[in-house]
Design a protein around this motif. Structure first.
Motif, PDB file in Angstrom:
ATOM      1  N   UNK A 111       0.926  -1.093  -0.166  1.00 38.14           N
ATOM      2  CA  UNK A 111      -0.052   0.152  -0.092  1.00 38.14           C
ATOM      3  C   UNK A 111       0.800   1.223   0.245  1.00 38.14           C
ATOM      4  N   UNK A 112       2.131   1.160   0.499  1.00 34.37           N
ATOM      5  CA  UNK A 112       2.787   2.284   0.621  1.00 34.37           C
ATOM      6  C   UNK A 112       4.059   2.329  -0.354  1.00 34.37           C
ATOM      7  N   UNK A 113       4.134   1.520  -1.572  1.00 41.40           N
ATOM      8  CA  UNK A 113       4.844   1.564  -2.432  1.00 41.40           C
ATOM      9  C   UNK A 113       4.564   2.110  -3.498  1.00 41.40           C
ATOM     10  N   UNK A 114       5.341   2.612  -4.679  1.00 40.20           N
ATOM     11  CA  UNK A 114       4.780   3.156  -5.954  1.00 40.20           C
ATOM     12  C   UNK A 114       4.317   1.810  -6.901  1.00 40.20           C
ATOM     13  N   UNK A 115       3.149   2.081  -7.538  1.00 35.42           N
ATOM     14  CA  UNK A 115       2.462   0.840  -8.231  1.00 35.42           C
ATOM     15  C   UNK A 115       3.020   1.243  -9.589  1.00 35.42           C
ATOM     16  N   UNK A 116       2.945   0.572 -10.519  1.00 39.32           N
ATOM     17  CA  UNK A 116       3.108   0.488 -11.792  1.00 39.32           C
ATOM     18  C   UNK A 116       2.235   0.094 -12.687  1.00 39.32           C
ATOM     19  N   UNK A 117       1.846   0.507 -13.987  1.00 40.61           N
ATOM     20  CA  UNK A 117       0.937   0.149 -14.708  1.00 40.61           C
ATOM     21  C   UNK A 117       1.834  -0.121 -16.096  1.00 40.61           C
ATOM     22  N   UNK A 118       1.697  -1.306 -16.577  1.00 37.09           N
ATOM     23  CA  UNK A 118       2.684  -1.813 -17.692  1.00 37.09           C
ATOM     24  C   UNK A 118       1.900  -1.655 -19.102  1.00 37.09           C
ATOM     25  N   UNK A 119       2.608  -1.098 -19.934  1.00 30.95           N
ATOM     26  CA  UNK A 119       2.057  -1.074 -21.278  1.00 30.95           C
ATOM     27  C   UNK A 119       1.597  -2.300 -21.793  1.00 30.95           C
ATOM     28  N   UNK A 120       2.563  -2.953 -21.997  1.00 33.40           N
ATOM     29  CA  UNK A 120       2.341  -4.405 -22.574  1.00 33.40           C
ATOM     30  C   UNK A 120       2.885  -5.535 -21.684  1.00 33.40           C
ATOM     31  N   UNK A 121       2.512  -6.288 -21.174  1.00 35.67           N
ATOM     32  CA  UNK A 121       2.853  -7.687 -20.050  1.00 35.67           C
ATOM     33  C   UNK A 121       2.456  -8.907 -20.995  1.00 35.67           C
ATOM     34  N   UNK A 122       3.488  -9.651 -21.305  1.00 37.28           N
ATOM     35  CA  UNK A 122       3.237 -10.689 -21.989  1.00 37.28           C
ATOM     36  C   UNK A 122       4.037 -11.879 -21.551  1.00 37.28           C
ATOM     37  N   UNK A 123       3.482 -12.847 -21.458  1.00 38.40           N
ATOM     38  CA  UNK A 123       4.151 -14.156 -21.080  1.00 38.40           C
ATOM     39  C   UNK A 123       4.055 -15.119 -22.107  1.00 38.40           C
ATOM     40  N   UNK A 124       5.591 -15.718 -22.302  1.00 35.98           N
ATOM     41  CA  UNK A 124       5.851 -16.717 -23.410  1.00 35.98           C
ATOM     42  C   UNK A 124       5.735 -17.970 -22.510  1.00 35.98           C
ATOM     43  N   UNK A 125       6.325 -18.819 -23.279  1.00 30.67           N
ATOM     44  CA  UNK A 125       6.385 -20.530 -22.664  1.00 30.67           C
ATOM     45  C   UNK A 125       7.322 -20.187 -21.444  1.00 30.67           C
ATOM     46  N   UNK A 126       8.330 -19.805 -21.362  1.00 30.72           N
ATOM     47  CA  UNK A 126       9.261 -19.840 -20.067  1.00 30.72           C
ATOM     48  C   UNK A 126       9.815 -18.274 -19.951  1.00 30.72           C
ATOM     49  N   UNK A 127       9.228 -17.235 -20.406  1.00 26.71           N
ATOM     50  CA  UNK A 127       9.908 -16.058 -20.337  1.00 26.71           C
ATOM     51  C   UNK A 127       8.632 -15.072 -20.300  1.00 26.71           C
ATOM     52  N   UNK A 128       9.011 -13.887 -19.785  1.00 25.16           N
ATOM     53  CA  UNK A 128       8.051 -12.652 -19.615  1.00 25.16           C
ATOM     54  C   UNK A 128       8.630 -11.509 -20.178  1.00 25.16           C
ATOM     55  N   UNK A 166       8.043  -7.487 -20.783  1.00 23.64           N
ATOM     56  CA  UNK A 166       7.327  -6.229 -20.612  1.00 23.64           C
ATOM     57  C   UNK A 166       7.789  -5.020 -21.634  1.00 23.64           C
ATOM     58  N   UNK A 167       6.968  -4.547 -22.394  1.00 20.35           N
ATOM     59  CA  UNK A 167       7.267  -3.602 -23.416  1.00 20.35           C
ATOM     60  C   UNK A 167       6.683  -2.373 -23.242  1.00 20.35           C
ATOM     61  N   UNK A 168       7.677  -1.241 -23.262  1.00 18.66           N
ATOM     62  CA  UNK A 168       7.212   0.046 -22.833  1.00 18.66           C
ATOM     63  C   UNK A 168       7.276   1.215 -24.020  1.00 18.66           C
ATOM     64  N   UNK A 169       6.473   1.974 -24.623  1.00 16.92           N
ATOM     65  CA  UNK A 169       6.808   2.805 -25.384  1.00 16.92           C
ATOM     66  C   UNK A 169       7.095   4.046 -24.670  1.00 16.92           C
ATOM     67  N   UNK A 170       8.130   4.896 -24.981  1.00 17.76           N
ATOM     68  CA  UNK A 170       8.778   6.096 -24.224  1.00 17.76           C
ATOM     69  C   UNK A 170       9.035   7.080 -25.179  1.00 17.76           C
ATOM     70  N   UNK A 171       8.236   8.261 -25.108  1.00 14.12           N
ATOM     71  CA  UNK A 171       8.261   9.398 -25.826  1.00 14.12           C
ATOM     72  C   UNK A 171       9.127  10.552 -25.106  1.00 14.12           C
ATOM     73  N   UNK A 172       9.358  10.340 -23.851  1.00 14.17           N
ATOM     74  CA  UNK A 172      10.065  11.504 -23.470  1.00 14.17           C
ATOM     75  C   UNK A 172      11.471  10.774 -22.684  1.00 14.17           C
ATOM     76  N   UNK A 173      12.598  11.756 -23.052  1.00 14.00           N
ATOM     77  CA  UNK A 173      13.775  11.215 -22.439  1.00 14.00           C
ATOM     78  C   UNK A 173      14.211  11.583 -21.078  1.00 14.00           C
ATOM     79  N   UNK A 174      13.560  10.775 -20.115  1.00 17.54           N
ATOM     80  CA  UNK A 174      13.673  11.287 -18.855  1.00 17.54           C
ATOM     81  C   UNK A 174      15.247  10.679 -18.226  1.00 17.54           C
TER      82      UNK A 174
END
Length: 278
Positions: A58-75, A77-85
């Motif tokens: 409850x006290x940690x920063x939550x994240x919402x992932x653009x694309x979270x996909x599971x493979x046969x033995x892999x995970x 996470x793909x994110x689109x990034x348009x601002x260079x932080x």
């Protein structure tokens, strides 16, 4: 009152999160793009959730992932990034840590943690070295080519790349993210899927609903600011929101912005997701 700051539906491209998410929900396209990024054939992808949210405590920063996909033995996470932080690598680290914690919370043992990838598709060259792809794994400093073996990989793709050993189809995809299409078969396939999404009335209504919700919160902030009747020179509702959004674009942390401008975190999060600013 100023106009709504969200993009018009007609102006959305593959670089916008909303369109990108819909695009990658095409299973065959998702497997193709992942295969080109990772230089291997992807046999299977599973979408556990449309837009996965990871909120461990409850006290940690939550994240919402653009694309979270599971493979046969892999995970993946793909994110689109348009601002260079400047803290993009730390963001990748945090995403990776929370993905692992999420798996452990579901009963996995350490030895069951599978290979996972955090992939940022950037419309800029974060490292300014001209590479199309930057791939990172943990390696030993003292022994050459000795891998740490934690089964984690972080990849930063650069749509503005000029060199590097990547496939022609991956180059075509990165160009398409930048809105550039050619007469190649794969470019035509990408364009056809993109056009299909843009012509989908249900998707358009979904996007407009998100925009209206954002505008409603924006207007509520304006109204609340006026009702507060604060003295001239002090930020009121509308000004606070505009200042907060500008601070978000400039790379200030969500926590600092909320504290400084007293704005709703949900409003800023929705702005990030709709505009692709993360």
């Amino acid at each position: 009152m100023k106009e709504n700051t969200t993009k018009r539906w007609e102006d959305l491209t593959l670089a916008d999160n909303f369109i990108f998410q819909k695009f990658m929900r095409n299973e065959e396209m998702c497997k193709k793009i992942l295969g080109e990024i990772l230089n291997k054939k992807i046999e299977k992808v599973v979408y556990p959730e449309y837009e996965k949210t990871i909120d461990i405590r409850y006290d940690s920063k939550a994240i919402r992932l653009d694309l979270y996909v599971e493979g046969e033995d892999e995970i993946y996470n793909i994110e689109m990034q348009n601002i260079s932080y400047a803290y993009l690598p730390q963001r990748g680290r945090y995403y990776q840590d929370l993905i692992d914690l999420d798996l452990l919370e579901k009963g996995k043992e350490y030895g069951e943690l599978c290979q996972s990838y955090v992939i940022f598709i950037c419309s800029f060259d974060f490292y300014e070295l001209g590479e199309y792809r930057y791939t990172f794994t943990n390696r030993c400093h003292e022994v050459k080519d000795l891998e740490y073996g934690d089964l984690t990989t972080k990849i930063i793709l650069n749509t503005k790349g000029e060199r590097g050993c990547i496939s022609s189809d991956l180059k075509t995809f990165l160009a398409a993210v930048d809105g550039i299409f050619s007469n190649s078969d794969f470019s035509n396939t990408i364009k056809a899927e993109y056009d299909k999404i843009k012509k989908n009335g249900e998707f358009r209504r979904e996007y407009m609903t998100l925009g209206l919700e954002l505008l409603e919160q924006y207007q509520r902030g304006v109204k609340e600011g006026r009702e507060e009747g604060r003295e001239e020179g002090i930020l009121v509702g509308q000004e606070r929101i505009l200042k907060a959004i500008e601070a978000l674009k400039n790379g200030e942390s969500m926590e600092d912005i909320i504290s400084k401008y007293e704005v709703d975190e949900k409003l800023l999060t929705e702005y990030q997701k709709i505009m692709g600013d993360k």
